[in-house]
Motif scaffolding. Structure first.
Motif, PDB file in Angstrom:
ATOM      1  N   GLN A 158       5.563  41.500  -9.912  1.00 43.78           N
ATOM      2  CA  GLN A 158       6.741  41.320  -9.488  1.00 43.78           C
ATOM      3  C   GLN A 158       7.513  42.504  -9.753  1.00 43.78           C
ATOM      4  O   GLN A 158       8.469  43.014  -8.783  1.00 43.78           O
ATOM      5  CB  GLN A 158       7.265  40.109  -9.850  1.00 43.78           C
ATOM      6  CG  GLN A 158       6.772  38.712  -9.223  1.00 43.78           C
ATOM      7  CD  GLN A 158       7.410  38.394  -7.797  1.00 43.78           C
ATOM      8  OE1 GLN A 158       8.371  39.133  -7.424  1.00 43.78           O
ATOM      9  NE2 GLN A 158       7.133  37.442  -7.317  1.00 43.78           N
ATOM     10  N   ASP A 159       7.616  42.872 -11.065  1.00 42.90           N
ATOM     11  CA  ASP A 159       8.735  43.889 -11.390  1.00 42.90           C
ATOM     12  C   ASP A 159       8.301  45.242 -10.982  1.00 42.90           C
ATOM     13  O   ASP A 159       9.071  46.266 -10.998  1.00 42.90           O
ATOM     14  CB  ASP A 159       8.836  43.843 -13.028  1.00 42.90           C
ATOM     15  CG  ASP A 159       7.513  44.144 -13.608  1.00 42.90           C
ATOM     16  OD1 ASP A 159       6.577  44.331 -12.970  1.00 42.90           O
ATOM     17  OD2 ASP A 159       7.607  44.711 -14.682  1.00 42.90           O
ATOM     18  N   LYS A 160       7.230  45.589 -10.486  1.00 42.47           N
ATOM     19  CA  LYS A 160       6.752  46.723  -9.655  1.00 42.47           C
ATOM     20  C   LYS A 160       7.067  46.625  -8.048  1.00 42.47           C
ATOM     21  O   LYS A 160       6.596  47.423  -7.771  1.00 42.47           O
ATOM     22  CB  LYS A 160       5.204  46.828  -9.910  1.00 42.47           C
ATOM     23  CG  LYS A 160       5.062  47.245 -11.428  1.00 42.47           C
ATOM     24  CD  LYS A 160       5.408  48.466 -11.912  1.00 42.47           C
ATOM     25  CE  LYS A 160       5.006  48.802 -13.246  1.00 42.47           C
ATOM     26  NZ  LYS A 160       5.625  50.283 -13.945  1.00 42.47           N
ATOM     27  N   ILE A 161       7.567  45.810  -7.618  1.00 46.23           N
ATOM     28  CA  ILE A 161       8.001  45.600  -6.086  1.00 46.23           C
ATOM     29  C   ILE A 161       9.626  45.898  -5.904  1.00 46.23           C
ATOM     30  O   ILE A 161      10.176  45.207  -6.299  1.00 46.23           O
ATOM     31  CB  ILE A 161       7.370  44.352  -5.595  1.00 46.23           C
ATOM     32  CG1 ILE A 161       5.858  43.874  -5.751  1.00 46.23           C
ATOM     33  CG2 ILE A 161       7.711  44.243  -3.919  1.00 46.23           C
ATOM     34  CD1 ILE A 161       5.557  42.563  -5.215  1.00 46.23           C
ATOM     35  N   GLN A 162       9.830  46.850  -5.409  1.00 56.08           N
ATOM     36  CA  GLN A 162      11.002  47.047  -5.098  1.00 56.08           C
ATOM     37  C   GLN A 162      11.364  46.935  -3.503  1.00 56.08           C
ATOM     38  O   GLN A 162      10.877  47.156  -2.711  1.00 56.08           O
ATOM     39  CB  GLN A 162      11.475  48.706  -5.291  1.00 56.08           C
ATOM     40  CG  GLN A 162      11.225  49.209  -6.829  1.00 56.08           C
ATOM     41  CD  GLN A 162      12.148  48.644  -7.797  1.00 56.08           C
ATOM     42  OE1 GLN A 162      13.438  48.448  -7.443  1.00 56.08           O
ATOM     43  NE2 GLN A 162      11.575  48.344  -8.878  1.00 56.08           N
ATOM     44  N   VAL A 163      12.681  46.235  -3.372  1.00 59.36           N
ATOM     45  CA  VAL A 163      13.095  46.102  -2.094  1.00 59.36           C
ATOM     46  C   VAL A 163      14.005  47.250  -1.475  1.00 59.36           C
ATOM     47  O   VAL A 163      14.915  47.549  -2.351  1.00 59.36           O
ATOM     48  CB  VAL A 163      14.086  44.826  -1.987  1.00 59.36           C
ATOM     49  CG1 VAL A 163      14.670  44.513  -0.528  1.00 59.36           C
ATOM     50  CG2 VAL A 163      13.044  43.474  -2.223  1.00 59.36           C
TER      51      VAL A 163
END
Length: 365
Positions: A158-163
């Motif tokens: 999750q922490d590697k997915i940027q919005v």
């Protein structure tokens, strides 16, 4: 340190993903990063990139191109020879071919920019790509991020997915045109004529407004395979005097300035960029309360969010705005302010530049 960046997008038509790749490539180039763009020869993105002075290399990709070892090795050699440090990918076909090639070439950051709020299939190939090839994912909305892992929560950290939202060049938008005193209220929509966009709800809306003896027009801009079906619905309901299809819209902002209220009946949206375009033109928006719409629309602030597919409440919401020019102006102005702070090209460019700078700082540590 090597700072070379490649944007890889082989879609031939022009859409939100292609717009993002072009604008962000220009942003990083202007910030001093060496940038090259890989795209289909003759595509809209290729032409626009050349017009804007971006170095391009032509490459054709199909869904099965990743199975061709020679194509994969040639692409890996290109990445290696150009010393590409960071690669941005656009489409699943690009991820499979260019992602694997970049992995072979030792590219440090392999980033998939995903623009569809549809769950990723939990296939062996996708588990390999997300688990062993991709280093980061950029989602065009929180809704896209949420659906990405729906079929497999362990697919990607999750922490590697940027919005990162798409951005609008507000300098291209002229001041708002106030037409609140005209007798006819104009309702508008722009989108591809496909099932996902839900334009059939607009025909149903027009039928209901006609039954209430209201003075209105509905403009549905765009083209696509559902166009003939929509026109038949209009004829069947005898609505041809109040529902119009102006075709593909080249000048979106002029279209927005010609309407009073923007309507978005889509069944889902990765990021409703057309909502942001309406907001940039000070137009209130009525849309279903689903997918990424609540990320752009604050209910009763810059628009109205309606429980999904409830036509009674959708119709009532539209009528409420039709009857209140003051509220239309209030919501339209609030939408512009939100667009300026969250969805402008300047904001989008700043977010990506900060992201890339941080990647390079981390790699140097």
């Amino acid at each position: 340190m090597n700072r070379n960046i490649c944007f890889f997008n082989t879609i031939k038509t022009w859409g939100g993903g292609e717009k993002w790749h072009l604008e962000m490539a220009l942003c990083l180039k202007n910030a001093g990063y060496p940038v090259v763009l890989g795209t289909s020869p003759g595509s809209a993105l290729y032409r626009k990139a050349i017009e804007n002075g971006l170095p391009c290399f032509p490459v054709s990709v199909s869904n099965l191109s990743f199975l061709n070892p020679f194509k994969r090795l040639r692409l890996a050699a290109f990445f290696r020879n150009r010393k590409i440090h960071t690669l941005f990918l656009n489409h699943p076909s690009d991820v499979k071919l260019a992602g694997m090639a970049a992995k072979t070439a030792g590219v440090k950051n392999i980033i998939y920019r995903r623009g569809s709020a549809v769950p990723v299939k939990n296939s062996f190939l996708n588990r390999y790509l997300f688990g062993h090839v991709l280093t980061h994912v950029i989602a065009n909305s929180q809704a896209t991020k949420n659906t990405l892992l729906q079929n497999n929560p362990a697919l990607f950290p999750q922490d590697k997915i940027q919005v990162m939202y798409n951005g609008i060049d507000l300098s291209a938008v002229r001041p708002p045109v106030r037409a609140i005193n005209r007798d006819v209220v104009v309702l508008g929509n722009i989108g591809r004529m496909v099932h996902q966009k839900g334009q059939h709800y607009l025909i149903e809306l027009a039928k209901r407004l006609r039954q209430r003896n209201l003075n209105f027009r509905v403009l549905i801009g765009g083209d696509g395979p559902m166009l003939n079906d929509l026109k038949k619905r209009v004829d069947n309901y005898n609505l041809s005097d109040c529902v119009f299809f102006p075709g593909f819209i080249d000048d979106v902002f002029s279209f927005m300035h010609s309407i009073d209220i923007f309507l978005l009946p889509s069944l889902w949206e990765g990021f409703g960029f057309v909502i942001a375009e309406a907001m940039a033109c000070h137009k209130p928006v009525v849309a279903w309360n689903l997918s990424s719409n609540p990320e752009l629309i604050m209910h009763n602030v810059n628009g109205l969010l309606i429980p999904a597919f409830d036509m009674d409440r959708f119709t009532d919401a539209v009528v409420t705005l039709m009857d209140s020019p003051v509220n239309r102006t209030r919501m339209g102005d609030a939408g512009f302010e939100l667009c300026q702070s969250q969805f402008s090209l300047a904001a989008a460019s700043s977010r990506l530049l900060n992201f890339v700078n941080q990647l390079h700082l981390t790699d140097m540590a």
